[in-house]
Design a protein around this motif. Sequence first.
Motif, PDB file in Angstrom:
ATOM      1  N   MET A  36       0.841  -1.190   0.000  1.00 30.25           N
ATOM      2  CA  MET A  36       0.000   0.000   0.000  1.00 30.25           C
ATOM      3  C   MET A  36       0.886   1.254   0.000  1.00 30.25           C
ATOM      4  O   MET A  36       1.781   1.390   0.812  1.00 30.25           O
ATOM      5  CB  MET A  36      -0.861  -0.045   1.280  1.00 30.25           C
ATOM      6  N   LYS A  37       0.595   2.150  -0.957  1.00 28.25           N
ATOM      7  CA  LYS A  37       1.378   3.390  -1.025  1.00 28.25           C
ATOM      8  C   LYS A  37       0.561   4.516  -0.413  1.00 28.25           C
ATOM      9  O   LYS A  37      -0.611   4.703  -0.770  1.00 28.25           O
ATOM     10  CB  LYS A  37       1.673   3.751  -2.483  1.00 28.25           C
ATOM     11  N   ILE A  38       1.206   5.270   0.469  1.00 22.68           N
ATOM     12  CA  ILE A  38       0.501   6.386   1.107  1.00 22.68           C
ATOM     13  C   ILE A  38       1.222   7.678   0.739  1.00 22.68           C
ATOM     14  O   ILE A  38       2.461   7.744   0.785  1.00 22.68           O
ATOM     15  CB  ILE A  38       0.385   6.143   2.638  1.00 22.68           C
ATOM     16  N   GLY A  39       0.464   8.673   0.289  1.00 19.55           N
ATOM     17  CA  GLY A  39       1.059   9.939  -0.140  1.00 19.55           C
ATOM     18  C   GLY A  39       0.565  11.084   0.721  1.00 19.55           C
ATOM     19  O   GLY A  39      -0.609  11.111   1.117  1.00 19.55           O
ATOM     20  N   PHE A  40       1.462  12.012   1.022  1.00 19.01           N
ATOM     21  CA  PHE A  40       1.115  13.180   1.839  1.00 19.01           C
ATOM     22  C   PHE A  40       1.141  14.440   0.973  1.00 19.01           C
ATOM     23  O   PHE A  40       2.199  14.780   0.413  1.00 19.01           O
ATOM     24  CB  PHE A  40       2.119  13.358   2.998  1.00 19.01           C
ATOM     25  N   ILE A  41       0.003  15.118   0.868  1.00 17.90           N
ATOM     26  CA  ILE A  41      -0.039  16.423   0.201  1.00 17.90           C
ATOM     27  C   ILE A  41       0.186  17.453   1.301  1.00 17.90           C
ATOM     28  O   ILE A  41      -0.669  17.662   2.164  1.00 17.90           O
ATOM     29  CB  ILE A  41      -1.417  16.671  -0.455  1.00 17.90           C
ATOM     30  N   GLY A  42       1.365  18.081   1.315  1.00 17.21           N
ATOM     31  CA  GLY A  42       1.736  18.984   2.418  1.00 17.21           C
ATOM     32  C   GLY A  42       2.734  18.273   3.303  1.00 17.21           C
ATOM     33  O   GLY A  42       2.458  17.178   3.816  1.00 17.21           O
ATOM     34  N   THR A  43       3.926  18.876   3.430  1.00 16.06           N
ATOM     35  CA  THR A  43       4.994  18.237   4.215  1.00 16.06           C
ATOM     36  C   THR A  43       5.353  19.136   5.393  1.00 16.06           C
ATOM     37  O   THR A  43       6.505  19.503   5.595  1.00 16.06           O
ATOM     38  CB  THR A  43       6.232  17.979   3.322  1.00 16.06           C
ATOM     39  N   GLY A  44       4.326  19.514   6.166  1.00 19.58           N
ATOM     40  CA  GLY A  44       4.546  20.388   7.318  1.00 19.58           C
ATOM     41  C   GLY A  44       4.854  19.608   8.581  1.00 19.58           C
ATOM     42  O   GLY A  44       5.197  18.415   8.536  1.00 19.58           O
ATOM     43  N   GLY A  45       4.703  20.310   9.709  1.00 15.40           N
ATOM     44  CA  GLY A  45       5.070  19.721  10.998  1.00 15.40           C
ATOM     45  C   GLY A  45       4.311  18.446  11.313  1.00 15.40           C
ATOM     46  O   GLY A  45       4.898  17.456  11.775  1.00 15.40           O
ATOM     47  N   SER A  88       2.761  16.364   9.209  1.00 20.65           N
ATOM     48  CA  SER A  88       3.115  15.250   8.304  1.00 20.65           C
ATOM     49  C   SER A  88       4.414  14.615   8.775  1.00 20.65           C
ATOM     50  O   SER A  88       4.552  13.392   8.811  1.00 20.65           O
ATOM     51  CB  SER A  88       3.311  15.749   6.861  1.00 20.65           C
ATOM     52  N   GLU A  89       5.386  15.461   9.140  1.00 17.06           N
ATOM     53  CA  GLU A  89       6.665  14.906   9.585  1.00 17.06           C
ATOM     54  C   GLU A  89       6.472  14.047  10.831  1.00 17.06           C
ATOM     55  O   GLU A  89       7.002  12.926  10.914  1.00 17.06           O
ATOM     56  CB  GLU A  89       7.685  16.023   9.879  1.00 17.06           C
ATOM     57  N   ALA A  90       5.678  14.533  11.800  1.00 15.36           N
ATOM     58  CA  ALA A  90       5.461  13.751  13.027  1.00 15.36           C
ATOM     59  C   ALA A  90       4.806  12.411  12.688  1.00 15.36           C
ATOM     60  O   ALA A  90       5.182  11.359  13.218  1.00 15.36           O
ATOM     61  CB  ALA A  90       4.603  14.551  13.999  1.00 15.36           C
ATOM     62  N   MET A  91       3.829  12.454  11.775  1.00 11.34           N
ATOM     63  CA  MET A  91       3.109  11.226  11.426  1.00 11.34           C
ATOM     64  C   MET A  91       4.036  10.237  10.708  1.00 11.34           C
ATOM     65  O   MET A  91       4.037   9.037  11.002  1.00 11.34           O
ATOM     66  CB  MET A  91       1.924  11.613  10.527  1.00 11.34           C
ATOM     67  N   ILE A  92       4.838  10.749   9.779  1.00 11.93           N
ATOM     68  CA  ILE A  92       5.742   9.858   9.025  1.00 11.93           C
ATOM     69  C   ILE A  92       6.813   9.278   9.961  1.00 11.93           C
ATOM     70  O   ILE A  92       7.129   8.089   9.901  1.00 11.93           O
ATOM     71  CB  ILE A  92       6.377  10.626   7.844  1.00 11.93           C
TER      72      ILE A  92
END
Length: 257
Positions: A1-10, A12-16
Amino acid sequence: MKIGFIGTGGISEAMIRGMVGHAGHRDPILISRRSAKRSARLAEDFQNVTVLDHNQELVDQSDWVVLAILPGQAEGVIRELKFRPSHTVISLVAGLELESLSEQLAPAQEICRLIPLPPIEYGVGPIPLFPCLEKVAEFLGHLGTVIPVDDESCFTVFSASSALMANFFESTAWQARWMEEQGVPPDEAARYASSFTAGLTALTTRSDAEQLQALSRECLTVGGLNEHVLNESLQAEWFDRIRLPLDQVLARLRPDV
Ligand SMILES: NC(=O)c1ccc[n+]([C@@H]2O[C@H](COP(=O)([O-])OP(=O)(O)OC[C@H]3O[C@@H](n4cnc5c(N)ncnc54)[C@H](OP(=O)(O)O)[C@@H]3O)[C@@H](O)[C@H]2O)c1
């Protein structure tokens, strides 16, 4: 499963970081080439993170898409994108309701909203999820305490409640500063205040609704120090003062009510 993030802010970084560093997620993660230093750092730190130049490219290559742009940016960004019926879309955007999301993201069928907080990086903290898509809930279960919410109006209350985060940190920092002012060396004061916060927080996470309300009373000894500070705080309407700004935040998130 590929997951993509639109927006690489604070967030998104914490989640990744939570997904890969804490939960051991090994599937590919795609991120926008935005917040250039942050996206480069994530790709450098994690082999399964790839930076893409275009949002549509990211959407096309993803099975799940996380919308992690700011509320004022969301409409313009989404308008430019084409989704497939098979996409699962997870929106972190505060205030953007499901009905509007469904219209904007059509023909995508599976859409949900969630409110992660920064400690998701360490696999802890609440994650309200609306509506509760089972596969998303299962995925998030490795990243914190999933709170399935079945009413969007309540979900908005969770969102408003997250506005207490800065106050929480300020309270710990204030405690350390006050100790320093009384002559305690900064490192000792910081160590005490942060361990104080973490230790007491551990008690709250083991409490049900009734126990939670009882915790403050359990700290009180008649005529003792905690009783003194709590009584003075209640008399000064310390907690009631938070009500107005929180009500204001809720009104911002629910402009039609
Ligand atoms: N922070 C939290 O604790 C938290 C918690 C729950 C929910 N949320 C929600 O999550 C969302 C993101 O919050 P945040 O704190 O992560 O905000 P942020 O740090 O400001 O991140 C926003 C990101 O969106 C990017 N962006 C802007 N326009 C874009 C576009 N056209 N295409 C792709 N990316 C674009 C920005 O890139 P540039 O830097 O290059 O402009 C930045 O990487 C918000 O809607 C917020 O309500 C945040």
